[in-house]
Every structure is written in structure tokens, then in C-alpha cells.
Design a protein around this motif. Structure first.
Motif, PDB file in Angstrom:
ATOM      1  N   TYR A  53      -5.139   0.632 -11.368  1.00 33.75           N
ATOM      2  CA  TYR A  53      -5.254  -0.370 -10.646  1.00 33.75           C
ATOM      3  C   TYR A  53      -4.936  -1.879 -11.275  1.00 33.75           C
ATOM      4  O   TYR A  53      -4.319  -2.557 -11.111  1.00 33.75           O
ATOM      5  CB  TYR A  53      -6.469  -0.634  -9.290  1.00 33.75           C
TER       6      TYR A  53
ATOM      7  N   PHE B 137      -1.639  -1.969 -11.993  1.00 32.32           N
ATOM      8  CA  PHE B 137      -1.194  -2.767 -10.802  1.00 32.32           C
ATOM      9  C   PHE B 137      -1.331  -4.215 -10.541  1.00 32.32           C
ATOM     10  O   PHE B 137      -0.015  -4.945 -10.649  1.00 32.32           O
ATOM     11  CB  PHE B 137      -1.449  -1.711  -9.968  1.00 32.32           C
TER      12      PHE B 137
ATOM     13  N   PHE C 249      -8.390  -1.189  -1.149  1.00 35.16           N
ATOM     14  CA  PHE C 249      -9.229  -0.931  -2.633  1.00 35.16           C
ATOM     15  C   PHE C 249     -10.684  -0.358  -2.696  1.00 35.16           C
ATOM     16  O   PHE C 249     -10.910   1.226  -3.430  1.00 35.16           O
ATOM     17  CB  PHE C 249      -8.383  -1.396  -3.727  1.00 35.16           C
TER      18      PHE C 249
ATOM     19  N   ALA D  86       1.122  -1.372   0.126  1.00 36.92           N
ATOM     20  CA  ALA D  86      -0.167   0.106  -0.120  1.00 36.92           C
ATOM     21  C   ALA D  86       0.639   1.121  -0.317  1.00 36.92           C
ATOM     22  O   ALA D  86       0.379   2.250  -0.506  1.00 36.92           O
ATOM     23  CB  ALA D  86      -1.115   0.120   1.464  1.00 36.92           C
TER      24      ALA D  86
ATOM     25  N   TRP E 294      -4.317   5.594  -5.204  1.00 33.52           N
ATOM     26  CA  TRP E 294      -4.939   5.992  -4.215  1.00 33.52           C
ATOM     27  C   TRP E 294      -4.994   8.209  -3.885  1.00 33.52           C
ATOM     28  O   TRP E 294      -6.224   8.512  -4.617  1.00 33.52           O
ATOM     29  CB  TRP E 294      -4.705   6.470  -2.700  1.00 33.52           C
TER      30      TRP E 294
ATOM     31  N   LEU F 223       0.709   2.152  -5.942  1.00 39.84           N
ATOM     32  CA  LEU F 223      -0.616   2.173  -5.292  1.00 39.84           C
ATOM     33  C   LEU F 223      -0.555   3.290  -4.965  1.00 39.84           C
ATOM     34  O   LEU F 223      -1.844   4.461  -4.615  1.00 39.84           O
ATOM     35  CB  LEU F 223      -0.706   1.293  -4.345  1.00 39.84           C
TER      36      LEU F 223
END
Length: 193
Positions: A86, A89, A129, A65, A74, A70
Motif C-alpha cells: 500500500y 501504491f 483500505f 480499486a 487486497w 491495489l
């Protein structure tokens, strides 16, 4: 530690789970078995380290995180952009993990604790998430975040990635594009009056 993980991963990939022994890692690394035991506590600890380094892509002591990729997810304000980042990722993680995951699934019950812990951690990450999406107003008010997290967990795993890329011959770009679309459909934005 990095050399032991590299050697351990090489043994796993080249010769399978049974070849991953503390003695074999020590011999290839040119150290005593006691040195490897001190670093990892045994084969299971070594396997966990191999998994964690493969997952993260490096051996830096930074939680997933807290990693830049990430952090960008965010901080992105655009909902579609957030889901696309995302998906990128997830693609990266699965590109690193899919072969190791498949190898360990075939290894038998000895590795079940590592795989179970990994799946639990993945569910925790996906749940965070989805909670983030709810907090950011990306999801409709009252959305069932637990159910959405379960759906995302199922969609983002290494099994499905392998089925589509290896089994069906998809390029990783196609997987990422597909995942972005599926996440967009699964995690609907709120309707505005």
C-alpha cells in the motif's frame, strides 16, 4: 481524449492554470474548440480529466480499486506485506500527482472543487483500505476504523509527500520506507494471547 489531456497537462506545467483554456488546448491539438467542449464540457471538465489521468497513470477506464496494484494489496495475506504494498501504491500516486497538486493549490479558488473532490475520493479510498484491514483481521477487534482512516488519509496525501521529498530532500525510496513504518505503527496488528 488522451491527446487533449496530454496537451492540457503540458499547458498547466509549462504556463500555469490560467494557460489551460479550451482554445489553447484545441489550438495545440489541431482541433476546433467545439471538439474539446464536446469531450470535456469546458475547462473544469478538462482539468478533472488531467487530474484523473495523472492520478491513475493512464487513461484506462478502470477505477483505482480495480487496478492490479491495489488488487495485489487486497490479495496479500501477510499484514506487513500488505502495508508495504500500500505504501508503494501511495508513493506511485504521489510521484505522479505532487507537482500537479502543488500547482493547483497555487491556482486559487477556481480549482477548489477539483481538489476537494480529489481529497474526498482519497478519503473514500483510504477508508476502504482500513475497512479491508479490519475485515482481514489485521486490526485489533474494536479498532476505531474512522479515526484510523483519518490518520492514514493525513499520512498519505501529496502535501506530506512533497514536504518530505521536495522540502526535505528525501528520496522517494526513503518516503516509501518511512510510510510503511508509520502505517505499521498507526495500524497495529491485533495482540494474540
Amino acid at each position: 481524449m488522451k491527446v487533449f489531456v496530454t496537451v492540457g497537462r503540458g499547458l498547466l506545467v509549462d504556463d500555469g492554470y490560467r494557460a489551460l483554456t479550451v482554445r489553447a488546448v484545441a489550438e495545440r491539438a489541431g482541433v476546433s474548440p467545439e471538439t474539446v467542449y464536446k469531450a470535456f464540457g469546458g475547462k473544469s471538465g478538462l482539468l478533472e480529466a488531467v487530474w484523473d489521468v495523472t492520478l491513475a497513470g493512464d487513461d484506462e477506464p478502470v477505477p483505482m480499486a480495480g487496478r492490479p496494484v491495489l488488487q495485489e494489496v487486497w490479495s496479500t495475506r501477510d499484514p506487513h506485506g500488505k502495508l508495504a504494498l500500500y505504501a508503494a501504491f501511495v508513493r506511485g500516486v504521489n510521484e505522479r500527482l505532487a507537482d500537479l497538486f502543488a500547482l493547483l493549490v497555487r491556482a486559487g479558488p477556481d480549482v477548489e472543487p477539483v481538489l476537494a473532490a480529489s481529497e474526498a475520493e482519497r478519503l473514500t479510498g483510504v477508508t476502504a483500505f482500513v475497512a479491508h484491514l479490519a475485515e482481514e483481521g489485521v486490526l485489533p477487534p474494536g479498532a476505531d476504523t474512522a479515526r484510523l482512516a483519518d490518520a492514514c488519509w493525513a499520512l498519505t496525501g501529496p502535501q506530506l509527500f512533497s514536504q518530505l521529498t521536495t522540502g526535505r530532500g528525501w528520496h522517494a525510496d526513503a518516503y516509501e520506507e518511512w510510510l510503511t513504518g508509520v502505517l505499521t505503527a498507526t495500524l497495529p496488528a491485533p495482540r494474540h494471547a
